[in-house]
Design a protein around this motif. Structure first.
Motif, PDB file in Angstrom:
ATOM      1  N   UNK A  83       0.913  -1.163  -0.179  1.00 28.89           N
ATOM      2  CA  UNK A  83      -0.035  -0.029  -0.137  1.00 28.89           C
ATOM      3  C   UNK A  83       1.034   1.241   0.087  1.00 28.89           C
ATOM      4  N   UNK A  84       1.758   1.203   0.795  1.00 25.14           N
ATOM      5  CA  UNK A  84       2.995   2.481   0.917  1.00 25.14           C
ATOM      6  C   UNK A  84       3.686   2.614  -0.387  1.00 25.14           C
ATOM      7  N   UNK A 109       2.532   1.961  -3.439  1.00 27.88           N
ATOM      8  CA  UNK A 109       1.316   2.685  -4.407  1.00 27.88           C
ATOM      9  C   UNK A 109       1.235   4.032  -4.016  1.00 27.88           C
ATOM     10  N   UNK A 110       1.317   4.212  -2.546  1.00 29.26           N
ATOM     11  CA  UNK A 110       1.030   5.588  -2.270  1.00 29.26           C
ATOM     12  C   UNK A 110       2.158   6.631  -2.606  1.00 29.26           C
ATOM     13  N   UNK A 111       3.433   5.842  -2.531  1.00 23.47           N
ATOM     14  CA  UNK A 111       4.598   6.587  -3.071  1.00 23.47           C
ATOM     15  C   UNK A 111       4.466   7.088  -4.493  1.00 23.47           C
ATOM     16  N   UNK A 112       4.108   5.850  -5.421  1.00 24.17           N
ATOM     17  CA  UNK A 112       4.085   5.949  -6.810  1.00 24.17           C
ATOM     18  C   UNK A 112       2.984   7.144  -6.925  1.00 24.17           C
ATOM     19  N   UNK A 113       1.982   7.170  -6.306  1.00 19.01           N
ATOM     20  CA  UNK A 113       0.942   8.208  -6.518  1.00 19.01           C
ATOM     21  C   UNK A 113       1.713   9.591  -6.206  1.00 19.01           C
ATOM     22  N   UNK A 114       2.405   9.896  -5.335  1.00 17.96           N
ATOM     23  CA  UNK A 114       3.059  10.990  -4.996  1.00 17.96           C
ATOM     24  C   UNK A 114       4.005  11.539  -6.086  1.00 17.96           C
ATOM     25  N   UNK A 115       4.588  10.473  -6.769  1.00 22.02           N
ATOM     26  CA  UNK A 115       5.759  10.833  -7.881  1.00 22.02           C
ATOM     27  C   UNK A 115       5.051  11.191  -9.185  1.00 22.02           C
ATOM     28  N   UNK A 116       3.911  10.709  -9.256  1.00 16.88           N
ATOM     29  CA  UNK A 116       3.128  10.741 -10.686  1.00 16.88           C
ATOM     30  C   UNK A 116       2.175  12.056 -10.329  1.00 16.88           C
ATOM     31  N   UNK A 117       1.774  12.425  -9.154  1.00 21.42           N
ATOM     32  CA  UNK A 117       0.967  13.790  -9.440  1.00 21.42           C
ATOM     33  C   UNK A 117       1.740  15.046  -9.765  1.00 21.42           C
TER      34      UNK A 117
END
Length: 149
Positions: free
Chosen positions: A36-37, A39-47
């Motif tokens: 889960x973390x 994926x959250x890190x990937x989201x932060x990178x892609x935003x």
């Protein structure tokens, strides 16, 4: 190939749904926190990438407006130059001035229409991006809150 924020959020939701139910916990689940973390890190990178895309749209709009303004100014300048060259004869001068006014009016009208169209397009793109980012933000917030429970 880049994974969209929507896909990442769906993956996170899948991890949450696949978690093992904890008996007598009121619906709480055990999940793979590291996954889960990640994926959250990937989201932060892609935003930020999507935010940069929105900025690029705004910059493109500014360049298009600037180009349209320059073209309109060039057209006006060309019309004015032509009218100055025809000052020898009174009738020709009158016709040239009339034509310059028409060209100027048309150029200003075209620039105005182009500016309006570009502004609407950019506004629509930015609204869509804002809605997507807001949706992603809300989903992340809900997921983070559910992780804290």
């Amino acid at each position: 190939m880049a994974v969209s924020l929507e896909t990442m959020l769906e993956n996170l939701e899948e991890i949450l749904e696949e978690g093992m139910s904890v008996p007598l916990s009121g619906g709480k689940r055990m999940v793979d926190v590291d996954a889960a973390r990640d994926i959250i890190d990937d989201i932060r990178v892609n935003m930020p990438r999507e935010i940069l895309q929105a900025k690029a749209i705004v910059q493109d709009r500014a360049q298009i407006i600037s180009k349209a303004k320059k073209e309109a100014e060039d057209m006006v300048r060309a019309a004015e130059d032509r009218s100055r060259k025809l000052l020898n004869r009174e009738e020709i001068v009158r016709q040239a001035e009339e034509k310059a006014r028409i060209i100027t009016s048309e150029a200003n009208q075209q620039a105005s229409q182009l500016r309006s169209t570009i502004t609407k397009y950019c506004d629509n793109m930015l609204t869509t991006t804002q809605e997507q980012l807001q949706k992603s933000y809300n989903e992340i917030k809900i997921i983070r809150e559910s992780l804290k429970k």
